[in-house]
Design a protein around this motif. Structure first.
Motif, short mmCIF file in Angstrom:
data_model
loop_
_atom_site.label_atom_id
_atom_site.label_comp_id
_atom_site.label_asym_id
_atom_site.label_seq_id
_atom_site.Cartn_x
_atom_site.Cartn_y
_atom_site.Cartn_z
N ALA A 42 0.85 -1.19 0.00
CA ALA A 42 0.00 0.00 0.00
C ALA A 42 0.89 1.24 0.00
CB ALA A 42 -0.91 0.01 1.22
N SER A 43 0.56 2.15 -0.86
CA SER A 43 1.32 3.38 -0.93
C SER A 43 0.73 4.39 0.04
CB SER A 43 1.27 3.94 -2.35
OG SER A 43 1.95 5.16 -2.41
N SER A 44 1.59 5.15 0.70
CA SER A 44 1.10 6.13 1.66
C SER A 44 0.76 7.46 0.98
CB SER A 44 2.16 6.36 2.73
OG SER A 44 3.34 6.86 2.14
N ILE A 45 1.04 7.58 -0.30
CA ILE A 45 0.73 8.80 -1.04
C ILE A 45 -0.65 8.63 -1.67
CG2 ILE A 45 1.47 10.30 -2.92
CD1 ILE A 45 4.30 9.13 -2.45
N PRO A 61 10.18 -9.35 -8.80
CA PRO A 61 11.11 -9.70 -7.73
C PRO A 61 11.84 -8.48 -7.17
CG PRO A 61 11.43 -11.13 -9.62
CD PRO A 61 10.43 -10.09 -10.00
N ARG A 62 12.23 -7.56 -8.05
CA ARG A 62 12.87 -6.32 -7.62
C ARG A 62 12.22 -5.17 -8.37
NH1 ARG A 62 18.31 -7.34 -5.29
NH2 ARG A 62 18.42 -9.58 -5.19
N PHE A 63 11.79 -4.19 -7.61
CA PHE A 63 11.14 -3.06 -8.26
C PHE A 63 11.39 -1.78 -7.48
CE2 PHE A 63 8.03 -4.84 -5.39
CZ PHE A 63 7.50 -3.73 -4.76
N VAL A 64 11.21 -0.67 -8.19
CA VAL A 64 11.29 0.66 -7.61
C VAL A 64 9.96 1.33 -7.91
CG1 VAL A 64 12.44 2.89 -7.73
CG2 VAL A 64 13.78 0.81 -7.97
N THR A 65 9.34 1.90 -6.90
CA THR A 65 8.07 2.58 -7.09
C THR A 65 8.32 4.06 -7.33
OG1 THR A 65 7.02 1.01 -5.58
CG2 THR A 65 5.83 3.04 -6.05
N VAL A 66 7.84 4.55 -8.47
CA VAL A 66 7.94 5.97 -8.81
C VAL A 66 6.52 6.51 -8.87
CG1 VAL A 66 8.69 7.65 -10.53
CG2 VAL A 66 10.05 5.61 -10.12
N ASP A 69 2.38 12.80 -8.30
CA ASP A 69 1.11 13.25 -7.75
C ASP A 69 0.55 14.41 -8.56
OD1 ASP A 69 2.67 15.35 -6.96
OD2 ASP A 69 2.26 15.17 -4.82
N LYS A 70 -0.62 14.92 -8.14
CA LYS A 70 -1.31 16.00 -8.87
C LYS A 70 -0.45 17.25 -9.00
CE LYS A 70 -5.95 14.76 -7.42
NZ LYS A 70 -7.13 15.16 -6.65
N ALA A 71 0.32 17.54 -7.98
CA ALA A 71 1.13 18.76 -7.97
C ALA A 71 2.39 18.62 -8.83
CB ALA A 71 1.53 19.10 -6.53
N GLY A 72 2.66 17.45 -9.37
CA GLY A 72 3.84 17.25 -10.20
C GLY A 72 5.06 16.80 -9.41
N GLN A 73 4.90 16.57 -8.12
CA GLN A 73 6.01 16.11 -7.27
C GLN A 73 6.30 14.64 -7.58
OE1 GLN A 73 7.93 17.80 -4.98
NE2 GLN A 73 9.08 15.92 -4.74
N VAL A 74 7.59 14.29 -7.62
CA VAL A 74 8.00 12.91 -7.89
C VAL A 74 8.47 12.28 -6.58
CG1 VAL A 74 9.59 11.44 -9.20
CG2 VAL A 74 8.71 13.54 -10.22
N PHE A 75 8.03 11.04 -6.36
CA PHE A 75 8.42 10.27 -5.18
C PHE A 75 9.05 8.97 -5.65
CE2 PHE A 75 4.87 12.92 -4.01
CZ PHE A 75 5.17 13.36 -2.72
N VAL A 76 10.14 8.57 -5.01
CA VAL A 76 10.76 7.27 -5.27
C VAL A 76 10.68 6.49 -3.97
CG1 VAL A 76 12.88 6.06 -5.87
CG2 VAL A 76 12.28 8.16 -7.06
N ASN A 77 9.97 5.35 -4.03
CA ASN A 77 9.74 4.53 -2.84
C ASN A 77 9.17 5.38 -1.70
OD1 ASN A 77 10.60 2.20 -4.12
ND2 ASN A 77 12.72 2.52 -3.51
N ASP A 78 8.18 6.21 -2.03
CA ASP A 78 7.44 7.06 -1.09
C ASP A 78 8.28 8.16 -0.45
OD1 ASP A 78 5.18 5.60 -1.63
OD2 ASP A 78 5.41 4.29 0.10
N LYS A 79 9.39 8.54 -1.06
CA LYS A 79 10.21 9.65 -0.56
C LYS A 79 10.31 10.69 -1.66
CE LYS A 79 12.87 6.79 2.53
NZ LYS A 79 13.23 5.44 2.21
N ALA A 87 17.15 10.82 -11.28
CA ALA A 87 18.08 10.19 -12.22
C ALA A 87 19.16 9.42 -11.48
CB ALA A 87 18.71 11.26 -13.12
N GLU A 88 19.65 10.00 -10.39
CA GLU A 88 20.72 9.36 -9.61
C GLU A 88 20.22 8.05 -8.97
OE1 GLU A 88 22.55 10.47 -5.37
OE2 GLU A 88 22.90 11.99 -6.92
N GLN A 89 19.02 8.07 -8.38
CA GLN A 89 18.50 6.87 -7.72
C GLN A 89 18.16 5.77 -8.72
OE1 GLN A 89 15.42 7.62 -4.85
NE2 GLN A 89 16.67 9.09 -3.72
N LEU A 90 17.63 6.15 -9.88
CA LEU A 90 17.31 5.15 -10.89
C LEU A 90 18.58 4.54 -11.48
CD1 LEU A 90 14.24 6.71 -12.74
CD2 LEU A 90 14.27 4.99 -10.93
N ALA A 91 19.62 5.36 -11.66
CA ALA A 91 20.90 4.83 -12.15
C ALA A 91 21.51 3.86 -11.13
CB ALA A 91 21.86 5.97 -12.45
#
Length: 138
Positions: A42-45, A61-66, A69-79, A87-91
């Protein structure tokens, strides 16, 4: 009354094999119960996800949640992250495991161009497996 010895016959030897069938039946029932009652991620956003008929939750088996939201803010694993941090975290995730999947959650109000930008950043980082998360229609 005779004090002689009576012959005793030996009875059948006790069975020394374990009956495995009931054990297997109980284990299969427990496995099914655990599969059905396993909690979903469950996502907290809070998002208003689009609805699709074929939407089934799938866990790689391995995933990253991106999340977008409505405001255009990007979250990676709810942060929350900035575009350079994204770009740095995805790399870093691509270096750790090139088969990492991105589970992209975007609000219905997010413009398509913004979603394509995030997909481009992921592709540039070396991640080509992207899953779009949607809700089941009620």
């Amino acid at each position: 009354m005779a004090f002689g010895r009576l012959e005793r016959t030996k009875g059948e030897a006790p069975m020394s094999d374990i009956n495995v069938t009931p054990l297997v039946d109980v284990m299969l029932v427990l496995v099914v119960i655990f599969i059905i009652t396993a909690p979903l991620l469950a996502s907290s956003i809070r998002l208003d996800l689009p609805k699709a008929e074929g939407a089934q939750p799938g866990d790689a088996p391995r995933f990253v949640t991106v999340v977008l939201d409505k405001a255009g803010q990007v979250f990676v694993n709810d942060k929350p992250v900035t575009p350079p941090q994204l770009a740095e975290q995805l790399a870093a995730a691509a270096q750790a495991n090139p088969d990492t999947e991105i589970q992209l959650r975007a609000d219905q109000a997010v413009p398509y161009g913004r979603i394509v930008e995030v997909m481009g950043v992921a592709h540039k980082a070396g991640l080509s497996r992207i899953g779009f998360v949607a809700e089941q229609p009620k």
